[in-house]
Design an enzyme around this catalytic site. Structure first.
Site, mmCIF file in Angstrom:
data_model
loop_
_atom_site.group_PDB
_atom_site.id
_atom_site.type_symbol
_atom_site.label_atom_id
_atom_site.label_comp_id
_atom_site.label_asym_id
_atom_site.label_seq_id
_atom_site.Cartn_x
_atom_site.Cartn_y
_atom_site.Cartn_z
ATOM 1 N N LYS A 206 0.873 -1.186 0.000
ATOM 2 C CA LYS A 206 0.000 0.000 0.000
ATOM 3 C C LYS A 206 0.902 1.226 0.000
ATOM 4 O O LYS A 206 1.405 1.648 1.045
ATOM 5 C CB LYS A 206 -0.885 -0.016 1.252
ATOM 6 C CG LYS A 206 -2.265 0.555 1.110
ATOM 7 C CD LYS A 206 -2.402 2.031 0.901
ATOM 8 C CE LYS A 206 -2.051 2.970 1.997
ATOM 9 N NZ LYS A 206 -1.865 4.357 1.492
ATOM 10 N N GLU A 281 9.640 1.636 10.591
ATOM 11 C CA GLU A 281 10.701 2.577 10.208
ATOM 12 C C GLU A 281 10.065 3.955 10.241
ATOM 13 O O GLU A 281 9.313 4.322 9.329
ATOM 14 C CB GLU A 281 11.209 2.270 8.789
ATOM 15 C CG GLU A 281 11.734 0.864 8.612
ATOM 16 C CD GLU A 281 13.022 0.612 9.368
ATOM 17 O OE1 GLU A 281 13.745 1.580 9.656
ATOM 18 O OE2 GLU A 281 13.294 -0.553 9.679
ATOM 19 N N CYS A 315 13.780 11.127 6.169
ATOM 20 C CA CYS A 315 13.593 10.661 7.554
ATOM 21 C C CYS A 315 14.831 10.908 8.405
ATOM 22 O O CYS A 315 14.725 11.182 9.584
ATOM 23 C CB CYS A 315 13.218 9.188 7.577
ATOM 24 S SG CYS A 315 14.386 8.149 6.703
ATOM 25 N N GLU A 412 9.524 16.074 14.375
ATOM 26 C CA GLU A 412 9.993 15.989 12.992
ATOM 27 C C GLU A 412 9.192 16.986 12.144
ATOM 28 O O GLU A 412 7.967 16.958 12.142
ATOM 29 C CB GLU A 412 9.765 14.581 12.456
ATOM 30 C CG GLU A 412 10.272 14.421 11.048
ATOM 31 C CD GLU A 412 10.010 13.027 10.507
ATOM 32 O OE1 GLU A 412 8.869 12.540 10.637
ATOM 33 O OE2 GLU A 412 10.937 12.441 9.937
HETATM 34 P P1 NAD Z 1 2.322 8.589 7.122
HETATM 35 O O1 NAD Z 1 2.576 7.867 8.390
HETATM 36 O O2 NAD Z 1 1.297 9.635 7.109
HETATM 37 O O3 NAD Z 1 1.915 7.552 5.970
HETATM 38 C C1 NAD Z 1 2.733 6.449 5.649
HETATM 39 C C2 NAD Z 1 1.862 5.376 5.008
HETATM 40 O O4 NAD Z 1 0.925 4.908 5.974
HETATM 41 C C3 NAD Z 1 1.043 5.854 3.821
HETATM 42 O O5 NAD Z 1 0.966 4.814 2.867
HETATM 43 C C4 NAD Z 1 -0.333 6.112 4.435
HETATM 44 O O6 NAD Z 1 -1.376 5.998 3.509
HETATM 45 C C5 NAD Z 1 -0.398 4.997 5.465
HETATM 46 N N1 NAD Z 1 -1.269 5.250 6.603
HETATM 47 C C6 NAD Z 1 -1.665 6.451 7.109
HETATM 48 N N2 NAD Z 1 -2.449 6.259 8.182
HETATM 49 C C7 NAD Z 1 -2.539 4.913 8.364
HETATM 50 C C8 NAD Z 1 -3.180 4.088 9.343
HETATM 51 N N3 NAD Z 1 -3.890 4.616 10.351
HETATM 52 N N4 NAD Z 1 -3.042 2.740 9.244
HETATM 53 C C9 NAD Z 1 -2.307 2.204 8.248
HETATM 54 N N5 NAD Z 1 -1.683 2.934 7.295
HETATM 55 C C10 NAD Z 1 -1.783 4.279 7.361
HETATM 56 O O7 NAD Z 1 3.748 9.120 6.651
HETATM 57 P P2 NAD Z 1 4.066 10.018 5.375
HETATM 58 O O8 NAD Z 1 3.644 11.405 5.675
HETATM 59 O O9 NAD Z 1 3.568 9.339 4.150
HETATM 60 O O10 NAD Z 1 5.656 9.912 5.316
HETATM 61 C C11 NAD Z 1 6.504 10.706 6.048
HETATM 62 C C12 NAD Z 1 7.016 9.970 7.266
HETATM 63 O O11 NAD Z 1 7.712 8.774 6.886
HETATM 64 C C13 NAD Z 1 8.025 10.794 8.035
HETATM 65 O O12 NAD Z 1 7.739 10.706 9.395
HETATM 66 C C14 NAD Z 1 9.357 10.118 7.721
HETATM 67 O O13 NAD Z 1 10.345 10.306 8.680
HETATM 68 C C15 NAD Z 1 8.928 8.687 7.629
HETATM 69 N N6 NAD Z 1 9.932 7.907 6.902
HETATM 70 C C16 NAD Z 1 10.720 7.040 7.639
HETATM 71 C C17 NAD Z 1 11.715 6.310 6.983
HETATM 72 C C18 NAD Z 1 12.584 5.355 7.751
HETATM 73 O O14 NAD Z 1 13.178 4.489 7.119
HETATM 74 N N7 NAD Z 1 12.690 5.471 9.065
HETATM 75 C C19 NAD Z 1 11.897 6.447 5.600
HETATM 76 C C20 NAD Z 1 11.084 7.334 4.909
HETATM 77 C C21 NAD Z 1 10.093 8.064 5.578
#
Ligand code: NAD
Length: 508
Positions: A206, A281, A315, A412
């Site tokens: 997803k 992650e 991230c 963040e």
């Molecule tokens: P997000 O948590 O809003 O969304 C991530 C994914 O989760 C998306 O596919 C979203 O549709 C899905 N999602 C959202 N709510 C959900 C729920 N309640 N249940 C299941 N799935 C759900 O994050 P974002 O805004 O897309 O991405 C940015 C974040 O990702 C930042 O915090 C960044 O640091 C983190 N990130 C971490 C790494 C790592 O390796 N540690 C790498 C890249 C990004």
């Protein structure tokens, strides 16, 4: 430098797109379930927006619970029966290498699609999305034939008249829900897909609703290399609907989630209730420490790249810069100069040095952090303002004097916003570096081994960089501590997390 301000100069020029990218953008985007393409059952779709100009460039299917059910059922079936569980490791390896070759042949269109969808620079989407995906598949393909157990000569002291031998086998964990964010979309999708294929699991992927296009393209390539139906399924849609349904689905054995800490916490709760395996992650707030003996010719551009790379949406971005007081003015002057000289522009233009944020909504959140820091007493050394027009541009921003407990220092931001601080000695720098709930990355810039060693032992972070920042490698496990997550991706630990050990006892 002449700053670009006109709407057309800040928009992607679609005439630069390759024919493959253009026709993909125009075509219908469906869900990929059990080897077939289909619309969401309820027929709903979501817009895909180019962040350089706010225009809709495509629509994706908006999956709901029944679509997720179908995808998980397909993955379950493929895991338990059919050709996949019977396939030898070597055959899985060959499929992965073929998939890598197909991606390699499509680097340019994939990089362009990612660029239009995410707002990132084309050089970046080439290297860190398209090309790194090829390397990931080739690296992980090697693991398919190297998932070994161990043998043991057993004692079984309570049965002295019998002898037994024992061994362990690495078996795939089962159906994996891969949920990915929008900042490195294709690369993140492949970081989920590759260990799934190497270990013999099956996947329901997803991708983030903002940037699903390259994952859809990836599914097309999977179907072309002959990966059996149901092994890879891609559902697009909202996190609050499709994401929640997938993470909580009883047919899923492991959730591999990359995204924000808040959503990660919900996923962890769901996984705990259902006793599912989970890897998280999550976000970061990584410190960059520049010691007085650092080579400033590399440390100054290094600190700027640490925060402004990937449009600041990284991230492990080095969002807190700590500089020894003796070199503070020189370092800050250098980093501010780099920020001021960054040419903002659309990703398809190779002269752009920074693109827009992923969306206007995300930029508003980032700007809110900046204005709140200024209200709390911070001064703006660079940027802080948005570019006029429909694009989601924000100038690279540097704040000084922000209180250490302010949200912009503790949370963040996920944008091109740097907080800078001075320190007097190592103990102070270490204390300040570790003073957040996150623990993803940290870097120390120094020419003394003793200083580097002191920091690498003291930093609370999953990855420590010495005289560099943001460097990841496929052979090196990547993961965070505390609010930055649980578990690791990549490397041996990453691939083994998609397996479970089965213990076998054999009577002799
Ligand atoms: P997000 O948590 O809003 O969304 C991530 C994914 O989760 C998306 O596919 C979203 O549709 C899905 N999602 C959202 N709510 C959900 C729920 N309640 N249940 C299941 N799935 C759900 O994050 P974002 O805004 O897309 O991405 C940015 C974040 O990702 C930042 O915090 C960044 O640091 C983190 N990130 C971490 C790494 C790592 O390796 N540690 C790498 C890249 C990004």
């Amino acid at each position: 430098m002449t700053e670009r301000t006109s709407e057309s100069a800040l928009s992607n020029d679609y005439s630069k797109l390759s024919e493959q990218a253009r026709s993909f953008l125009q075509g219908e985007k469906q869900l990929f379930i059990n080897g077939r393409w289909r619309s969401a059952r309820r027929g709903s779709t979501l817009p895909v927006v180019d962040p350089t100009n706010g225009r809709e460039v495509a629509r994706i299917a908006d999956a709901a619970e029944e679509d997720v059910d179908a995808a998980v059922e397909a993955a379950r079936h493929a895991f338990e029966s059919g050709p996949w569980p019977k396939m030898r490791p070597h055959e899985r390896e060959q499929l992965m290498l073929r998939l890598a070759d197909l991606i390699a042949a499509e680097i340019q269109p994939l990089a362009e699609i990612e660029c239009v969808n995410s707002g990132k620079l084309i050089g970046n989407t080439r290297l860190f999305d398209a090309e790194l995906s090829v390397h990931t598949l080739r690296y992980m393909a090697g693991w398919a034939t190297k998932l070994h157990g161990q043998t043991m000569d057993l004692s079984v002291p309570y049965l002295p008249d019998q002898r037994f031998s024992g061994f362990t086998r690495r078996t795939p964990v089962g159906v994996v829900a891969g949920i990915t964010p929008w900042n490195v979309p294709l690369c993140q999708a492949v970081w989920k897909l590759a260990p799934v294929l190497a270990t013999g699991c099956t996947l329901v992927l997803k991708p983030a609703e903002q940037t699903s296009l390259t994952a859809i393209r990836l599914a097309k390539l999977c179907s072309r290399v002959g990966i059996p139906e149901g092994v890879v399924n891609v559902i697009t849609g909202r996190g609050s609907v499709a994401g929640v349904a997938l993470a909580s689905h009883p047919g899923v054995d492991k959730i591999s989630f990359t995204g924000s800490t808040n959503v990660g916490r919900h996923i962890a709760e769901t996984a705990a209730k259902q006793l599912k395996r989970v890897s998280l992650e999550l976000g970061g707030k990584s410190p960059v420490v520049i010691a007085p003996d650092a080579d400033l010719d590399i440390a100054i551009p290094g600190a700027a790249w640490a925060i402004f790379g990937n449009n600041g949406q990284n991230c492990c971005a080095g969002s807190r810069l700590y500089v020894h007081t003796s070199i503070f003015d020189r370092v800050i002057e250098g980093v501010v100069k780099i920020a001021d000289e960054m040419q903002l522009g659309p990703g398809l233009d190779p002269t752009s040095m920074m693109g827009p944020m992923v969306s206007v909504a995300h930029r508003s959140r980032v700007v809110q952090f900046v204005s709140s820091a200024v209200s709390a007493g911070a001064s703006l050394l660079a940027g802080g303002d948005i570019l006029p027009g429909p694009g989601a541009y924000l100038r690279p921003t540097i704040l000084m004097g922000t209180p250490s407990d302010h949200d912009s220092v503790q949370q963040e931001i996920f944008g091109p916003v740097l907080n800078v601080f001075r320190f007097n000695d190592d103990a102070e720098a270490i204390r300040l570096s570790n003073d957040t709930r996150f623990g993803l990355g940290a870097s120390i810039w120094t020419s003394r081994i003793a200083t580097a060693t002191r920091y690498l032992e003291a930093f609370r972070a999953g990855t420590v960089w010495i005289n560099t920042h943001n460097i990841l490698d496929l052979s090196l496990p990547f993961g965070g501590l505390r609010d930055s997550g649980i578990g690791q991706e990549l490397g041996q630990e990453g691939v083994l997390s998609y397996t479970q050990l089965r213990a076998v006892v054999m009577r002799q």
